[in-house]
Design an enzyme around this catalytic site. Structure first.
Site, PDB file in Angstrom:
ATOM      1  CG  ASP A   1      -2.101   1.634   1.693  1.00 14.48           C
ATOM      2  OD1 ASP A   1      -3.062   0.701   0.473  1.00 14.48           O
ATOM      3  OD2 ASP A   1      -2.071   2.269   2.624  1.00 14.48           O
TER       4      ASP A   1
ATOM      5  CD  GLU B   1      -2.114   2.108  -3.105  1.00 10.29           C
ATOM      6  OE1 GLU B   1      -3.133   3.109  -3.623  1.00 10.29           O
ATOM      7  OE2 GLU B   1      -1.454   1.818  -2.267  1.00 10.29           O
TER       8      GLU B   1
ATOM      9  CG  ASP C   1      -7.757   2.581  -3.280  1.00 13.02           C
ATOM     10  OD1 ASP C   1      -8.284   3.785  -2.469  1.00 13.02           O
ATOM     11  OD2 ASP C   1      -6.849   2.187  -3.240  1.00 13.02           O
TER      12      ASP C   1
END
Length: 593
Positions: free
Chosen positions: A358, A387, A454
């Site tokens: 992340d 990510e 997201d």
């Protein structure tokens, strides 16, 4: 004339890399349509004419007499908006090489593009001089096996399914939070619906029937928020998800079914209720953890009501401007060791198959290099996925990640099929650019997605038109990399993501009367088609000519695809054959040869 300023190549990059322990891939970029042919001039740097330097001087002004060059024709790998992209593969006999590019213009022009200069070599005497001068050639010094990016072989065969655990399935209501809402209630940033890992276990039959063989779980460690990106305890699964017992059972049952399990590593920041952070809040500079965070001044919390805080200028750094997520200082050796132990722990003790990282780009490169060493020592074929929403080559040089979440491809697909904000050519250029951005071994392990926790869900981006969504899924499933379905997408779950709305994180629909079974069947067919055709993962794309401005066509191995991105029925010709395609329809067929 060849536009010299448009010529581009960078050594040891996405333009020049070791594909495996023996093979080099070399790329060159040129202005579109100017060059008839490109050849690599490539060979061993220590092959010299008798009486030459024999490698004693590999870059000086007198480095003449090199006779190791071989001419290898390059293929046009693709076209972006302004450029042609050229590609060649070469196996250096001794794993080392020097190389340059011979460019053949359409008007008889012939240039040597080297590391230091561009030279006209249309005259034989000049060509002989320049092609034997080693000092003007790029260098790939040696293919060191440890430097070669080796991605897990299983990734290219994986169909991922992303699960937001709190909203997927409630397996044991007795462990749900006290303030849990009825399943299917309107989601908010602070609401809980009771999803847990026992619920995921209960639905493994469903997932196996769907055809997926990789589970990507959003964070599961103990935390306060429903999304769990505010970690409180890295060593324990949240009790509302079933604790470590539930996760161990999930991994075992998933593995028994041939499914991989990937966890979310939230190492950029921590939750404000973590005992580590609370110690800093209480003790300030005297806390043993004070340097685990990027603190600008103490005390970390202002002596004023929270609603008066300036979230742009907090006393400590955070993820975004979220006060509840203080940013970790991975340059602190104790903090670093702690997080690396977490990474090792879940691989060794629970046998996970991957880490999704992340906010990966905001953590220092040195930490990720150590992370890779730790994880790969524990499990060499563990998948490391970053990510990163932008171009991420600095993280993909073989020492950090295996690959990335392919958001540039996501945006190209959604802009074209869902939002109609790209025209046909712009879409093709964007897709081609996503292929050219990375080495082929990176692309083969790319994580492709249309939506996630997201983003707005693809069906909502398509305005509810599932014909458009089908085109988007079809295109994604037939591109290089491993495709992912965000939970519920297969049964028509929609939902927008914007300020104040979390509809993209709605509860999974388990009432079959509310599921779109036709859409689910379509996704199942795509998954099976993907599994049966590994050529869909070829690391380049072959666009086919079709004159209609609303239709695109491409070939993957022996399969040909024609997609009509308009509401009008179209009669088009592709490869000499006529096809009638319904509005927002498609044709996919095997072709001869």
């Amino acid at each position: 004339m060849i536009t010299r300023s448009s010529l581009s190549h960078s050594a040891k990059s996405a333009d020049s890399y070791a594909y495996n322990n023996d093979t080099l891939h070399i790329r060159l970029r040129s202005a579109k349509g100017e060059i008839e042919k490109v050849a690599l001039w490539i060979g061993d740097p220590y092959h010299w004419a008798e009486g030459g330097l024999d490698g004693g001087n590999l870059g000086g002004s007198d480095a003449h007499g090199w006779v190791g060059g071989n001419e290898v024709e390059m293929q046009c790998e693709g076209q972006s908006e302004y450029h042609d992209h050229w590609f060649a593969e070469f196996t250096p006999p001794k794993k080392r090489t020097r190389y340059g590019f011979i460019l053949y213009g359409k008007d008889g022009e012939k240039l040597l593009f080297g590391e230091k200069r561009i030279v006209d070599i249309s005259q034989p005497a000049q060509a002989e001089t320049e092609l034997s001068n080693l000092s003007n050639f790029y260098c790939f010094p040696f293919i060191n096996p440890r430097d070669v990016l080796k991605t897990p072989s299983w990734v290219s065969d994986t169909i991922w399914y992303q699960i937001f655990p709190e909203r997927f399935a409630n397996g044991r209501p007795e462990i749900s939070p006290a303030n849990v809402l009825p399943w299917g209630s309107q989601p908010t940033s602070s609401s809980f619906m009771g999803g847990d890992l026992w619920g995921v276990i209960d639905k493994l039959d469903y997932l196996q029937e769907l055809g997926v063989n990789g589970l990507y779980l959003c964070p599961i460690f103990t935390a306060n928020a429903n999304h769990k990106y505010d970690t409180v305890d890295y060593y324990n699964v949240d009790p509302h998800f079933g604790g470590n017992e539930a996760f161990k059972a999930l991994v075992k049952q998933a593995h028994d079914r041939g499914m991989k399990v990937m966890l979310d590593a939230v190492f950029n920041h921590i939750g404000h209720q973590s005992p580590i952070w609370l110690d800093v809040v209480e003790k300030g500079e005297q806390s043993q953890y004070a340097d685990w965070f990027w603190v600008n001044r103490f005390p970390v919390y202002p002596d004023s009501p929270r609603d008066e805080w300036d979230f742009w200028n907090l006393n400590y750094e955070t993820f975004a401007n979220v006060a509840e997520m203080p940013k970790l200082n991975t340059e602190n050796e104790e903090c670093r060791a702690y997080l690396l132990d977490v990474a090792r722990h879940w691989v060794e003790e629970f046998d996970i198959d991957g880490w999704r990282l992340d906010v990966a780009n905001e953590v220092d490169h040195s930490f990720w290099r150590d992370f890779r060493r730790v994880v790969k020592q524990a499990k060499p074929d563990c998948y490391i996925l970053g990510e990163i929403w932008h171009e991420g080559m600095p993280w993909l040089r073989g020492d950090q990640y295996d690959s990335l979440m392919n958001y540039p491809l996501t945006q190209a697909i959604t802009d074209y099929f869902a939002l109609a904000s790209l025209d046909k050519n712009s879409f093709k250029f964007a897709v081609t650019s996503s292929y050219m951005a990375y080495p082929r071994n990176v692309n083969e392990a790319m994580f492709n997605l249309l939506d996630s926790h997201d983003t707005t869900r693809i069906i909502s981006l398509c305005g509810g038109d599932k014909r458009k969504a089908k085109l988007a899924y079809l295109f994604m499933f037939t591109q290089v990399g491993s495709p992912c379905v965000y939970y519920g997408g297969e049964v028509g779950l929609d939902g927008s993501r914007n300020m104040g709305s979390e509809d993209n994180r709605k509860c999974m629909i388990w009432d079959e009367s509310e599921q779109d079974h036709e859409f689910k069947s379509f996704i199942q067919e795509l998954i099976e088609l993907r599994k049966q055709n590994p050529e869909f993962n070829q690391p380049f794309i072959e666009w086919l000519d079709v004159e209609d401005q609303d239709c695109i066509a491409y070939q993957r191995g022996s399969w040909q695809f024609i997609l009509n991105n308009s509401d009008q029925q179209k009669q088009v010709t592709c490869n000499g054959q006529q096809h009638l395609i319904e509005g927002f329809g498609f044709i996919m067929e095997k072709v001869a040869g």
